[in-house]
Design an enzyme around this catalytic site. Structure first.
Site, PDB file in Angstrom:
ATOM      1  N   ASN A 614       0.868  -1.174   0.000  1.00  0.00           N
ATOM      2  CA  ASN A 614       0.000   0.000   0.000  1.00  0.00           C
ATOM      3  C   ASN A 614       0.904   1.222   0.000  1.00  0.00           C
ATOM      4  OD1 ASN A 614      -1.828   2.073   0.330  1.00  0.00           O
ATOM      5  ND2 ASN A 614      -2.821   1.220   2.137  1.00  0.00           N
ATOM      6  N   GLU A 688      11.312   0.598   9.400  1.00  0.00           N
ATOM      7  CA  GLU A 688      12.592   0.960  10.014  1.00  0.00           C
ATOM      8  C   GLU A 688      13.662   1.303   8.984  1.00  0.00           C
ATOM      9  OE1 GLU A 688      12.727  -1.398  14.158  1.00  0.00           O
ATOM     10  OE2 GLU A 688      12.447  -2.688  12.411  1.00  0.00           O
TER      11      GLU A 688
END
Length: 724
Positions: A614, A688
């Site tokens: 997404n 991250e």
């Protein structure tokens, strides 16, 4: 039936053939309207009939023992009880799966939770906690100061020596031997840690703010001394975690203890000061980086040693050199990790543990090497990308680092970069910096239950959590794509340990791991539909509620005589490849020639993280990484009192996170990539990766702007203007 895959072989690229289009377009989060309207309920917003309020009592000394005088507060208004049993010293480390340290009467840092006071109202509990008399027996051998610590011990399992780095440094045409320091960081999640505990017989239900429920369930059970099946955790919405909520916390344990004693529901809310003290911080670090290169800038050797700290008995140590092992070449290599045991809050995982601070030092050192060798910083990085892992010899599963660097350079306008102090706008020096991005890719065992209903709706159930990263969105899109449904016809239920156990949110493995479980569950349903349609599963096409295959076309509703439920189960296998996400960060900053103030004018992140599920939520994650990169580079530092070790700036007034006016224009570019080794969906973690290297791009830009190298993070004006 369970669709089980041990991920030790390459899988077909089914998501390239499904054709529903759910994962090819940016999609808003389905729970977004609930959050902005205030109807998404967080742990602290739940109430229970006859609920009491708990408040933590914190230690007032650095090291020693304590004894609480309950009689000193028992007659205060609203007092219901004061309990010290089962208290945990600090939050559990991520994936610990067992109880944190329970020190009894021992105190090992100032601010340690030592008791919970329970009263009828929050205000009464707070008043009592502040009034209770505590008898302390101080111990004089406390070690609270990192800068003067001498009890460092090398961790042999994290040490490595390959070749001869000393000789490589001696033979090199160009070298860097520099020491970098980073301050401690706090996750500072918007939602403080809160828990509401209720007992029914010998079973407890806790609504908490937790990231990894299948581990947290065992951690709480172990802390209380009860079977794990007697613990139910609920965590439907979480207001940020960033590592602070990986392990069970003092709010959950103390609420459960107090509720069991009193026989009524108890809610414990940790205020911001509690969060800054009793929840794990990122360790401070001192890092020595050595680089040796030949006359053409090819690395001959790399050394990365670090010094950090933690409380006694904590097994976690920051994996600072993680990316250094695989990012660049060089035959001679040396690594070492040294840990000091200090009497101050525990160190643990904070967003991108390892790479987040390790890459600050490595990428700053690479910039210094580029200057010494007279080579463009991008060219230096590209020419030192190794063909295989320089230590294990493993191939890379996928790696688009060179593409990220070169495409990013074109998009950012790198060719317009000037020498230090050459570009000046009024009293501002302006410069550009670059840094590579890398983050190891991890797959964790996960399960999910998928149900397809005859009315064309689907349900996904798993105890996976959503810490604001878009799990509800990702899992609904995967199920919709696989089952040929509009995404708004998929309901996702998360955050309940009564549901199949998932990986939890952390380590950037959530979407890949829990998403793969949903993928496998839906794949098993596809196989059943293919059987009923009379076609081979590979020939089945599901789109907009219609099944097509073997020259037959029928609505899915006609093929189902009731709900079809399958469970997906994925776990890592054995693969001899190197898996990581890669990218490049670019930053343009302005440095005031009079004050040393730094303003980040714009940033670009070019990310290669496999298939993007997404783009809207992925972009949001990278924005968050860039913003935290600004904080890491310029503003964020936990300050400990050198005498007592306690956190001096234990709130968001004094711990300076970036705000809107600190952030310039942010741009994100995704490189189209598939990683066949990663998981059945060919995706890699993004959350991250977005922070890894970001801060280094900013400090490298500071040097290019004004000619000042900052090796002590954060780069506050006092570290810049004396050298202008």
């Amino acid at each position: 039936m369970t669709e089980h895959l041990k991920m030790d072989k390459i899988q077909p690229r089914l998501l390239d053939e499904t054709g529903q289009g759910a994962i090819t377009k940016p999609t808003p989060r389905p729970e977004g309207p609930l959050k902005v309207s205030g109807t998404a309920r967080y742990a602290g917003e739940y109430k229970a009939e006859n609920m009491a309020q708990g408040y933590l009592v914190r230690a007032g000394i650095t090291k020693g023992t304590f004894k609480i005088d309950r009689d000193s507060v028992k007659d205060m208004p609203g007092f219901l009880g004061l309990f010290t049993d089962h208290m945990i010293r600090n939050s559990a480390q991520g994936t610990a799966n067992t109880n944190p340290v329970q020190p009894g009467p021992q105190i090992q840092y100032l601010g340690q939770p030592i008791a919970v006071v329970v009263a009828e109202t929050f205000e009464q509990a707070r008043h009592i906690a502040h009034a209770v008399k505590v008898d302390y027996q101080r111990e004089d051998d406390a070690t609270p100061d990192f800068s003067t610590a001498t009890n460092f011990k090398e961790q042999e399992k994290k040490s490595l020596s390959q070749g001869d780095l000393e000789q490589a440094m001696a033979d090199a045409a160009f070298t860097v031997d520099a020491t970098f320091t980073t301050s401690p960081h706090n996750s500072a999640a918007m939602e403080p840690h809160t828990a509401l505990a209720t007992w029914e017989g010998d079973k407890v239900t806790v609504r908490g703010s937790l990231q990894m429920l299948k581990y947290n369930q065992n951690e709480l059970a172990d802390s209380l001394g009860i079977p794990a099946e007697n613990v139910r955790l609920l965590s439907h919405y979480i207001g940020g975690g960033f590592g602070s909520k990986l392990g069970i916390d003092a709010a959950c344990v103390s609420a459960a203890v107090a509720s069991r004693h009193l026989g009524r529901p108890v809610r414990v809310e940790m205020h911001r000061n509690n969060v800054f003290e009793a929840v794990v911080l990122r360790t401070p670090s001192r890092q020595r980086v050595r680089l040796a290169a030949d006359k053409d800038g090819n690395l001959l050797g790399v050394g990365h040693e670090n010094w950090q700290s933690n409380l006694p008995d904590e097994t976690f140590s920051e994996p600072i050199d993680t990316a250094t092992h695989f990012l660049y070449g060089g035959d001679s290599r040396t690594y070492a990790t040294h840990v000091a045991r200090l009497n101050r809050p525990a160190s643990g995982s904070v967003r991108a543990p390892g790479e987040a601070i390790g890459m600050l030092a490595l990428e700053n050192a690479m910039d210094e090497l580029a200057e010494a060798a007279g080579i463009d910083p991008i060219d230096l990085r590209v020419r030192n990308i190794p063909e295989v892992h320089p230590e294990s010899g493993f191939q890379y599963s996928s790696r688009s680092l060179a593409q990220c660097l070169t495409e990013g350079a074109d998009r950012f306008g790198w060719s317009d970069r000037k020498a230090p102090k050459e570009r000046r706008e009024g009293e501002w020096f302006v410069g550009m910096g670059v840094a590579s991005a890398a983050r190891t890719n991890i797959l964790m065992e996960s399960k999910a239950r998928v149900t397809l209903n005859p009315d064309g709706t689907a349900l996904v159930e798993t105890d996976m959590t959503d810490i604001g990263t878009g799990t509800y969105s990702i899992l609904s899109l995967i199920a919709a794509e696989m089952l040929g449904l509009p995404s708004d016809q998929v309901t996702v239920e998360l955050g309940d340990t009564d549901l199949p156990h998932a990986s939890g949110s952390g380590g950037s493995w959530g979407a890949a791991s829990s998403g793969s479980a949903v993928f496998l569950g839906a794949k098993a349903i596809r196989r059943k539909i293919a059987e009923r349609l009379g076609c081979d599963p590979d020939a089945l096409r599901l789109q907009d509620g219609i099944a097509t295959g073997g020259n037959v076309r029928r609505p899915i509703s006609e093929l189902l005589d009731g709900p079809v439920t399958e469970e997906g189960h994925i776990e890592p296998g054995k693969q001899e490849v190197t898996q990581a996400g890669f990218g490049a960060h670019f930053a343009e900053v302005a440095v005031n020639s009079v004050t040393g103030e730094v303003r980040v004018q714009r940033m670009l992140a070019v990310m290669a993280a496999g298939r993007i599920l997404n783009e809207q939520t992925a972009q949001s994650q990278v924005w968050g990484g860039q913003i935290w990169g600004v904080g890491t580079a310029l503003t964020e530092e936990i300050q400990h009192d050198h005498r007592t070790g306690h956190v001096v700036n234990n709130d968001l007034a004094e711990y300076h996170v970036p705000v809107n006016l600190d952030i310039g224009d942010l741009d994100v570019l995704f490189v189209d990539e598939r990683d066949d080794y990663a998981n059945p969906m060919q995706v890699k973690g993004i959350g991250e990766l977005g922070i890894s290297g970001a801060g280094a791009a900013i400090t490298n830009a500071i040097y290019n702007a004004c000619g000042v190298r900052v090796r002590d993070y954060p780069a506050t004006p006092d570290k810049i203007f004396p050298h202008l």
